[in-house]
Design a protein around this motif. Structure first.
Motif, PDB file in Angstrom:
ATOM      1  N   HIS A 131     -10.630   7.595 -20.174  1.00  0.00           N
ATOM      2  CA  HIS A 131     -10.396   6.354 -20.591  1.00  0.00           C
ATOM      3  C   HIS A 131     -11.125   4.761 -20.723  1.00  0.00           C
ATOM      4  O   HIS A 131     -10.853   4.427 -21.821  1.00  0.00           O
ATOM      5  CB  HIS A 131      -9.042   6.029 -19.971  1.00  0.00           C
ATOM      6  N   SER A 303      -1.232   8.178 -23.218  1.00  0.00           N
ATOM      7  CA  SER A 303      -1.141   6.795 -23.707  1.00  0.00           C
ATOM      8  C   SER A 303       0.122   5.978 -23.589  1.00  0.00           C
ATOM      9  O   SER A 303       0.243   5.128 -24.354  1.00  0.00           O
ATOM     10  CB  SER A 303      -2.128   6.814 -24.067  1.00  0.00           C
ATOM     11  N   ARG A 343      -8.332   6.370 -27.236  1.00  0.00           N
ATOM     12  CA  ARG A 343      -7.137   6.734 -27.974  1.00  0.00           C
ATOM     13  C   ARG A 343      -7.139   4.991 -28.964  1.00  0.00           C
ATOM     14  O   ARG A 343      -6.293   5.558 -30.008  1.00  0.00           O
ATOM     15  CB  ARG A 343      -6.501   6.029 -27.344  1.00  0.00           C
ATOM     16  N   ARG A 346      -9.017   6.634 -31.755  1.00  0.00           N
ATOM     17  CA  ARG A 346      -7.649   7.271 -32.815  1.00  0.00           C
ATOM     18  C   ARG A 346      -7.121   6.633 -33.901  1.00  0.00           C
ATOM     19  O   ARG A 346      -6.991   6.957 -34.711  1.00  0.00           O
ATOM     20  CB  ARG A 346      -7.839   8.322 -31.904  1.00  0.00           C
TER      21      ARG A 346
END
Length: 416
Positions: A131, A303, A343, A346
């Protein structure tokens, strides 16, 4: 056939170069773009297409197939004995080492396996590293081989039932971690091996959280395989939610979060189908589940959290092909609250898709640049981002074309 008609690339006898040209033109790709993808000159592409150069070797043929997004190698070569399914993403340098670890079984190893608690600590560090790193695949590619081998060994050597279940739970999560590395890389069979082994180990562990994580990833694998697999994706999420439902009143945050993540996955698949009502219904349910979590909670695998629901809303709108709604949801979502770099990247890509749908290509490119800043490896392996960038390298607006070309070089879509 009319002289103006496009010839069929699957009709014989066509040369390799002719097939390559037809498939390139059907993609709407110029020789300049294809040359950049291959690290060659436009003149080289022309010479191949015109048959003035000998057909290239297999490594170059595979690179051409990837650049043209050819799903079956026979479509490009014309050889019926070369029906090989292809994947459009590039392969990471560490893919071979991860594959070898997955495929090597510890049947004769005499080494003592580490205890489950030791594996759990390494897993926690691996998730945290994923992460926090902009180059998360490189990080996972370095950690996974030893972690996979040790988890396999621990499961094999585990003794009493409680120890065995704990080892199976850890093994399942290691395979789930591996799926994040393997996704969007050129080995679909490896992806399925990892996803199915994760689910098998999770069921044997009798660990509700491990089952939920494995199901979440398995549903994604089905959905990303295309419309014919949407029913399978739904079956996985539906069955797992039914399994988790009796546990939710007294569930800890992690189990509640994985149930919320699965609820959103059901909405994601509905959006892919074009079912807006069902997609937003599942999103609303997931949002209510997210509100039951602490404000600062963030699920270490999926997430899932309060802060991710804005990003999920953008995804639903984009998958429903609604440009205005995508932009409206993007304005409401706060990417800065997403602690995971991949994330967050993304989410930026999903926002860029929305801006592209809404006819705002310059904003889409700027948003992709933000995605690259957050996590270069996320955008490098994302087909949507690569498509937007390539399309804008052909823009009639010179400034936009230059921005797209600069970003293409950064991402690795075009050679410098």
């Amino acid at each position: 056939m009319s002289p103006d008609a496009t010839p069929d690339p699957y009709a014989d006898p066509l040369t390799f170069g002719q097939r390559m040209q037809i498939l390139r033109e059907r993609r709407g790709m110029t020789r300049v773009v294809l040359a950049g993808l291959l690290g060659r000159s436009p003149e080289w592409v022309k010479q191949i297409e015109k048959g003035r150069l000998q057909a290239p070797g297999i490594d170059v043929v595979l690179a051409i197939a990837e650049a043209l997004r050819v799903r079956d190698l026979a479509d490009l070569t014309g050889r019926p004995d070369m029906h090989v399914d292809l994947f459009v993403g590039p392969g990471h340098p560490r893919l071979g080492a991860v594959r070898a670890a997955v495929d090597t079984l510890p049947l004769t190893t005499q080494r003592q396996a580490p205890p489950a608690a030791h594996l759990r600590a390494r897993l926690a560090r691996a998730w945290a590293a994923r992460h926090s790193s902009p180059h998360h695949r490189q990080v996972l590619g370095e950690l996974l081989p030893d972690l996979i081998r040790d988890a396999q060994l621990a499961a094999r050597q585990a003794g009493q039932s409680s120890e065995w279940r704990a080892a199976q739970s850890a093994l399942s999560e290691v395979y789930s971690l591996a799926q994040f590395f393997v996704a969007y890389q050129p080995d679909a069979a490896l992806l399925w091996r990892v996803a199915e082994r994760s689910m098998m180990a999770a069921q044997q562990s009798d660990d509700a959280h491990a089952v939920g994580v494995s199901a979440w990833l398995l549903a994604q694998a089905h959905r990303d395989s295309g419309p014919h697999h949407y029913d399978s994706a739904d079956a996985v999420t539906r069955e797992t939610l039914a399994y988790l439902e009796p546990l939710l009143p007294d569930a800890n945050d992690d189990v509640l979060a994985i149930a919320g993540a699965l609820e959103f996955e059901a909405g994601y698949t509905a959006a892919r189908r074009g079912d807006a009502a069902d997609a937003w219904r599942h999103w609303d349910t997931a949002e209510r589940m997210a509100q039951r979590l602490p404000e600062d909670y963030f699920h270490p695998v999926t997430s899932f959290s309060r802060s991710i629901m804005g990003a999920h809303a953008v995804t639903v709108a984009v998958e429903l092909h609604s440009g205005p709604e995508s932009v409206r949801q993007a304005a409401r979502a706060d990417a800065g609250t997403i602690p995971s770099r991949p994330r967050r990247a993304r989410h930026r890509i999903e926002e860029a898709r929305g801006y592209q749908l809404d006819g705002q290509p310059d904003v889409a490119l700027a948003t992709l640049a933000q995605a690259h800043e957050a996590a270069p490896e996320t955008i490098r392996y994302n087909g949507y981002a690569r498509r937007i960038i390539l399309e804008e390298t052909e823009s009639r607006v010179a400034a936009r074309r230059r921005r797209a070309a600069d970003l293409a070089v950064k991402v690795g879509v075009l050679a410098a």
